[in-house]
Write a protein that holds these residues in place. Structure first.
Motif, PDB file in Angstrom:
ATOM      1  N   ARG A  78      50.406  38.188  28.756  1.00  0.00           N
ATOM      2  CA  ARG A  78      50.635  38.521  30.151  1.00  0.00           C
ATOM      3  C   ARG A  78      51.247  39.788  30.093  1.00  0.00           C
ATOM      4  NH1 ARG A  78      52.331  32.955  29.665  1.00  0.00           N
ATOM      5  NH2 ARG A  78      54.585  33.396  29.407  1.00  0.00           N
ATOM      6  N   THR A  79      51.985  40.208  29.328  1.00  0.00           N
ATOM      7  CA  THR A  79      52.703  41.506  29.267  1.00  0.00           C
ATOM      8  C   THR A  79      51.638  42.621  29.231  1.00  0.00           C
ATOM      9  OG1 THR A  79      54.598  40.693  28.290  1.00  0.00           O
ATOM     10  CG2 THR A  79      54.517  42.994  28.250  1.00  0.00           C
ATOM     11  N   GLU A  80      50.892  42.540  28.574  1.00  0.00           N
ATOM     12  CA  GLU A  80      49.632  43.671  28.256  1.00  0.00           C
ATOM     13  C   GLU A  80      48.953  43.653  29.495  1.00  0.00           C
ATOM     14  OE1 GLU A  80      47.514  42.161  24.843  1.00  0.00           O
ATOM     15  OE2 GLU A  80      48.680  43.421  23.452  1.00  0.00           O
ATOM     16  N   THR A  81      48.679  42.384  30.045  1.00  0.00           N
ATOM     17  CA  THR A  81      47.946  42.627  31.223  1.00  0.00           C
ATOM     18  C   THR A  81      48.858  43.224  32.524  1.00  0.00           C
ATOM     19  OG1 THR A  81      46.794  40.333  30.824  1.00  0.00           O
ATOM     20  CG2 THR A  81      46.797  40.871  33.147  1.00  0.00           C
ATOM     21  N   GLU A  82      49.985  42.679  32.532  1.00  0.00           N
ATOM     22  CA  GLU A  82      50.857  43.468  33.462  1.00  0.00           C
ATOM     23  C   GLU A  82      50.698  45.087  33.431  1.00  0.00           C
ATOM     24  OE1 GLU A  82      52.672  42.688  36.139  1.00  0.00           O
ATOM     25  OE2 GLU A  82      51.854  40.688  36.080  1.00  0.00           O
ATOM     26  N   LEU A  83      50.841  45.299  32.278  1.00  0.00           N
ATOM     27  CA  LEU A  83      50.979  47.121  31.876  1.00  0.00           C
ATOM     28  C   LEU A  83      49.428  47.565  32.190  1.00  0.00           C
ATOM     29  CD1 LEU A  83      52.728  47.248  28.445  1.00  0.00           C
ATOM     30  CD2 LEU A  83      53.636  47.690  30.663  1.00  0.00           C
ATOM     31  N   ARG A  84      48.360  46.781  32.062  1.00  0.00           N
ATOM     32  CA  ARG A  84      47.166  47.331  32.299  1.00  0.00           C
ATOM     33  C   ARG A  84      47.032  47.578  33.774  1.00  0.00           C
ATOM     34  NH1 ARG A  84      42.831  43.870  28.317  1.00  0.00           N
ATOM     35  NH2 ARG A  84      41.412  45.287  29.523  1.00  0.00           N
ATOM     36  N   ARG A  85      47.489  46.388  34.624  1.00  0.00           N
ATOM     37  CA  ARG A  85      47.578  46.536  36.100  1.00  0.00           C
ATOM     38  C   ARG A  85      48.154  47.429  36.649  1.00  0.00           C
ATOM     39  NH1 ARG A  85      49.350  40.577  37.784  1.00  0.00           N
ATOM     40  NH2 ARG A  85      49.104  41.599  39.722  1.00  0.00           N
ATOM     41  N   LEU A  86      49.350  47.897  36.045  1.00  0.00           N
ATOM     42  CA  LEU A  86      50.156  49.004  36.531  1.00  0.00           C
ATOM     43  C   LEU A  86      49.638  50.251  36.089  1.00  0.00           C
ATOM     44  CD1 LEU A  86      53.730  47.759  35.307  1.00  0.00           C
ATOM     45  CD2 LEU A  86      52.927  48.080  37.532  1.00  0.00           C
ATOM     46  N   ALA A  87      48.774  50.317  34.970  1.00  0.00           N
ATOM     47  CA  ALA A  87      48.297  51.688  34.580  1.00  0.00           C
ATOM     48  C   ALA A  87      46.850  51.980  35.771  1.00  0.00           C
ATOM     49  CB  ALA A  87      47.714  51.768  33.178  1.00  0.00           C
ATOM     50  N   ALA A  88      46.174  50.916  35.862  1.00  0.00           N
ATOM     51  CA  ALA A  88      44.970  51.217  36.657  1.00  0.00           C
ATOM     52  C   ALA A  88      45.248  50.898  38.359  1.00  0.00           C
ATOM     53  CB  ALA A  88      44.069  49.937  36.260  1.00  0.00           C
ATOM     54  N   GLY A  89      46.320  50.412  38.495  1.00  0.00           N
ATOM     55  CA  GLY A  89      46.343  50.004  39.919  1.00  0.00           C
ATOM     56  C   GLY A  89      45.941  48.694  40.083  1.00  0.00           C
ATOM     57  N   ARG A  90      46.531  47.774  40.812  1.00  0.00           N
ATOM     58  CA  ARG A  90      46.356  46.401  40.868  1.00  0.00           C
ATOM     59  C   ARG A  90      44.916  45.805  41.855  1.00  0.00           C
ATOM     60  NH1 ARG A  90      51.289  43.544  39.774  1.00  0.00           N
ATOM     61  NH2 ARG A  90      52.581  44.795  39.078  1.00  0.00           N
ATOM     62  N   SER A  91      44.336  46.664  42.467  1.00  0.00           N
ATOM     63  CA  SER A  91      43.452  46.494  43.387  1.00  0.00           C
ATOM     64  C   SER A  91      42.071  46.690  42.815  1.00  0.00           C
ATOM     65  CB  SER A  91      43.555  46.775  44.896  1.00  0.00           C
ATOM     66  OG  SER A  91      43.634  48.340  44.866  1.00  0.00           O
ATOM     67  N   GLY A  92      41.030  46.082  43.273  1.00  0.00           N
ATOM     68  CA  GLY A  92      39.858  46.296  42.874  1.00  0.00           C
ATOM     69  C   GLY A  92      38.645  45.291  43.370  1.00  0.00           C
ATOM     70  N   ARG A  93      37.529  45.409  42.755  1.00  0.00           N
ATOM     71  CA  ARG A  93      36.377  44.388  42.986  1.00  0.00           C
ATOM     72  C   ARG A  93      35.727  43.843  42.257  1.00  0.00           C
ATOM     73  NH1 ARG A  93      31.050  45.746  46.766  1.00  0.00           N
ATOM     74  NH2 ARG A  93      30.527  46.333  44.457  1.00  0.00           N
ATOM     75  N   LEU A  94      35.216  42.881  41.998  1.00  0.00           N
ATOM     76  CA  LEU A  94      34.564  42.439  40.916  1.00  0.00           C
ATOM     77  C   LEU A  94      33.585  41.185  41.643  1.00  0.00           C
ATOM     78  CD1 LEU A  94      33.937  42.525  37.944  1.00  0.00           C
ATOM     79  CD2 LEU A  94      35.434  40.505  37.385  1.00  0.00           C
ATOM     80  N   HIS A  95      32.422  41.743  42.125  1.00  0.00           N
ATOM     81  CA  HIS A  95      31.475  40.906  42.585  1.00  0.00           C
ATOM     82  C   HIS A  95      30.315  40.495  41.446  1.00  0.00           C
ATOM     83  CE1 HIS A  95      32.139  41.871  47.074  1.00  0.00           C
ATOM     84  NE2 HIS A  95      32.992  41.461  46.393  1.00  0.00           N
ATOM     85  N   ILE A  96      30.226  39.221  40.940  1.00  0.00           N
ATOM     86  CA  ILE A  96      29.461  38.879  39.962  1.00  0.00           C
ATOM     87  C   ILE A  96      28.158  38.018  40.592  1.00  0.00           C
ATOM     88  CG2 ILE A  96      29.473  37.547  37.907  1.00  0.00           C
ATOM     89  CD1 ILE A  96      32.601  37.834  37.699  1.00  0.00           C
ATOM     90  N   ALA A  97      27.142  38.252  39.690  1.00  0.00           N
ATOM     91  CA  ALA A  97      25.850  37.429  39.989  1.00  0.00           C
ATOM     92  C   ALA A  97      25.354  36.920  38.802  1.00  0.00           C
ATOM     93  CB  ALA A  97      24.776  38.270  40.527  1.00  0.00           C
ATOM     94  N   ILE A  98      24.983  35.767  38.787  1.00  0.00           N
ATOM     95  CA  ILE A  98      24.582  35.161  37.294  1.00  0.00           C
ATOM     96  C   ILE A  98      23.016  34.717  37.427  1.00  0.00           C
ATOM     97  CG2 ILE A  98      26.952  34.187  36.990  1.00  0.00           C
ATOM     98  CD1 ILE A  98      25.849  31.545  37.956  1.00  0.00           C
ATOM     99  N   GLU A  99      22.408  35.016  36.104  1.00  0.00           N
ATOM    100  CA  GLU A  99      21.173  34.505  36.240  1.00  0.00           C
ATOM    101  C   GLU A  99      20.981  33.231  35.178  1.00  0.00           C
ATOM    102  OE1 GLU A  99      18.121  38.274  36.615  1.00  0.00           O
ATOM    103  OE2 GLU A  99      19.386  38.119  34.375  1.00  0.00           O
ATOM    104  N   CYS A 100      21.937  32.628  34.934  1.00  0.00           N
ATOM    105  CA  CYS A 100      21.930  31.528  34.086  1.00  0.00           C
ATOM    106  C   CYS A 100      22.659  30.084  34.978  1.00  0.00           C
ATOM    107  CB  CYS A 100      22.860  31.824  32.990  1.00  0.00           C
ATOM    108  SG  CYS A 100      23.291  30.472  31.688  1.00  0.00           S
ATOM    109  N   HIS A 101      21.887  29.293  35.299  1.00  0.00           N
ATOM    110  CA  HIS A 101      22.064  27.766  35.836  1.00  0.00           C
ATOM    111  C   HIS A 101      23.255  27.110  35.185  1.00  0.00           C
ATOM    112  CE1 HIS A 101      18.487  28.652  38.225  1.00  0.00           C
ATOM    113  NE2 HIS A 101      18.653  27.737  38.799  1.00  0.00           N
TER     114      HIS A 101
END
Length: 305
Positions: A78-101
Motif C-alpha cells: 500500500r505504501t509503495e502504491t501511494e508513493l507511485r501515485r504521488l510521483a505520477a499524479g493521482r488521475s488517469g484513464r484505463l479503458h480496457i477491452a478484452i478478446e477473451c470471454h
C-alpha cells in the motif's frame, strides 16, 4: 537479517503448498528457492518448514514469520502504491477491452483491487468481440487490450500476464474422455462449440486445427462458458477452453479435459498497451495486481518469459 524478500518467499510457499510451485510463482529455480530458505534458517538458527509434506507445513517459528509476512507485506504494498501515485499524479484513464470471454473470471477481481488503490483513475471495460481493438488502442480510444493474439505493430507493447493450456472439454462418457490426448483428426467428426467470434480469432483453429488441415464436422456457438460446458456435458459437442476456466467444472465432474495433441497447445495471455505506456505507474500497478491474483487463484497457469 530478515528481509522483505524472505517474507515474500514464505508467503509464496504457503500459498503454493510446495517449493516447486512457489519457485514458479517467484520466477526462480527450485534450487535457488531451497538455497534461500536454508540460508534464512541458518541465519535465524531455527527450522521454518517441515519438509517432505504436501502441502508443506510450517514449524511454529515458520508460522510466526508467516503471520508477520501477512501483516507487513500488504502494508508495504500500500505504501509503495501511494508513493507511485504521488510521483505520477493521482488521475488517469484505463479503458480496457478484452478478446477473451472467460477472462471476466479473473479480471473483475483485479479491477476491484486496482480501483481501491487508484480511485482517481477512470476505469472502463468493454468486450472486443465485434471490432479490431488494436487499432482503437493505437488511436487512443482504448488504453489496454487483453488478448492472446499479438499483432506486429511498433506502436504497441505486449505485456505477458501468464501462459495457459488450451484443452478439449468432452462429455465424461465419451470415447474421447478415455484418451490421454487427441489428434486434430479426431475432431473431424465432432461438433465444435465455440464463442461467437471469427474463425481466425479462435485459438483452437489457428493453433491446432488449421495447421493440420482439419475442420470439425460442424460448429455451434455459445456466449457463455457455463452454457458451453452444459452443452458438452449433455453430449452436444466438444469445446476448446483454457485449462483454468474449466477447473470448477472438472471439480464438479461435469466434463473431462483432454490435451490437444501430445505436447499440448500452450498460449500466452497479454495486456497490450501503447508503446511507452508500460512505464506509467498505474499501468504497472494493474499488471502487478492482475498477475498476483491470477497466480493466487487460477490453476494450471505458468509464468510467461
Amino acid at each position: 537479517m530478515l528481509e522483505l524478500r524472505h517474507l515474500n518467499t514464505l508467503l509464496a510457499i504457503d500459498e503454493a503448498g510446495s517449493l516447486v510451485e512457489a519457485a514458479e510463482r517467484l520466477h526462480v529455480t527450485q534450487s535457488a528457492l531451497s538455497h534461500q530458505l536454508k540460508d534464512l534458517e541458518h541465519r535465524l538458527a531455527v527450522s521454518l518448514i517441515v519438509r517432505r509434506t504436501r502441502p508443506i507445513r510450517f514449524t511454529p517459528a515458520g508460522a510466526r514469520l508467516l503471520a508477520l509476512a501477512r501483516d507487513i507485506l500488504p502494508r508495504v504494498k500500500r505504501t509503495e502504491t501511494e508513493l507511485r501515485r504521488l510521483a505520477a499524479g493521482r488521475s488517469g484513464r484505463l479503458h480496457i477491452a478484452i478478446e477473451c470471454h472467460s477472462c471476466f473470471q479473473w479480471l473483475m477481481p483485479a479491477l476491484d483491487r486496482f480501483r481501491e488503490a487508484w480511485p482517481e483513475v477512470e476505469l472502463d471495460l468493454s468486450a472486443a468481440f465485434s471490432f479490431t481493438p488494436q487499432s482503437a488502442l493505437v488511436r487512443g480510444d482504448l488504453d489496454m487490450v487483453i488478448t492472446s493474439d499479438p499483432v506486429d505493430n511498433e506502436a504497441v507493447r505486449y505485456l505477458p500476464l501468464f501462459r495457459y493450456e488450451l484443452v478439449l472439454a468432452v462429455a465424461r462418457g465419451s470415447a474421447l474422455a478415455r484418451q490421454r490426448f487427441v489428434a486434430a483428426s479426431a475432431l473431424s467428426d465432432q461438433r465444435l462449440i465455440t464463442y461467437p467470434v471469427e474463425h481466425e480469432r479462435l485459438d483452437v483453429f489457428t493453433a491446432f486445427l488449421d495447421p493440420a488441415g482439419v475442420a470439425p464436422a460442424s460448429v455451434r456457438t455459445a456466449e457463455l462458458t457455463p452454457m458451453m460446458v452444459q452443452l458438452v456435458a449433455a453430449g452436444r459437442g466438444v469445446a476448446a477452453l483454457p485449462n483454468w476456466a474449466l477447473t470448477e467444472y472438472l471439480d464438479l465432474k461435469l466434463v473431462e479435459a483432454v490435451r490437444l495433441g501430445e505436447a499440448g497447445v500452450w498460449r500466452t495471455l497479454y495486456a497490450a498497451v501503447r508503446d511507452g505506456d508500460e512505464s506509467v505507474p498505474y499501468v504497472q500497478e494493474f499488471m502487478d495486481t492482475a498477475r498476483g491474483l491470477c497466480f493466487q487463484n487460477l490453476s494450471g497457469i505458468r509464468r510467461a518469459d
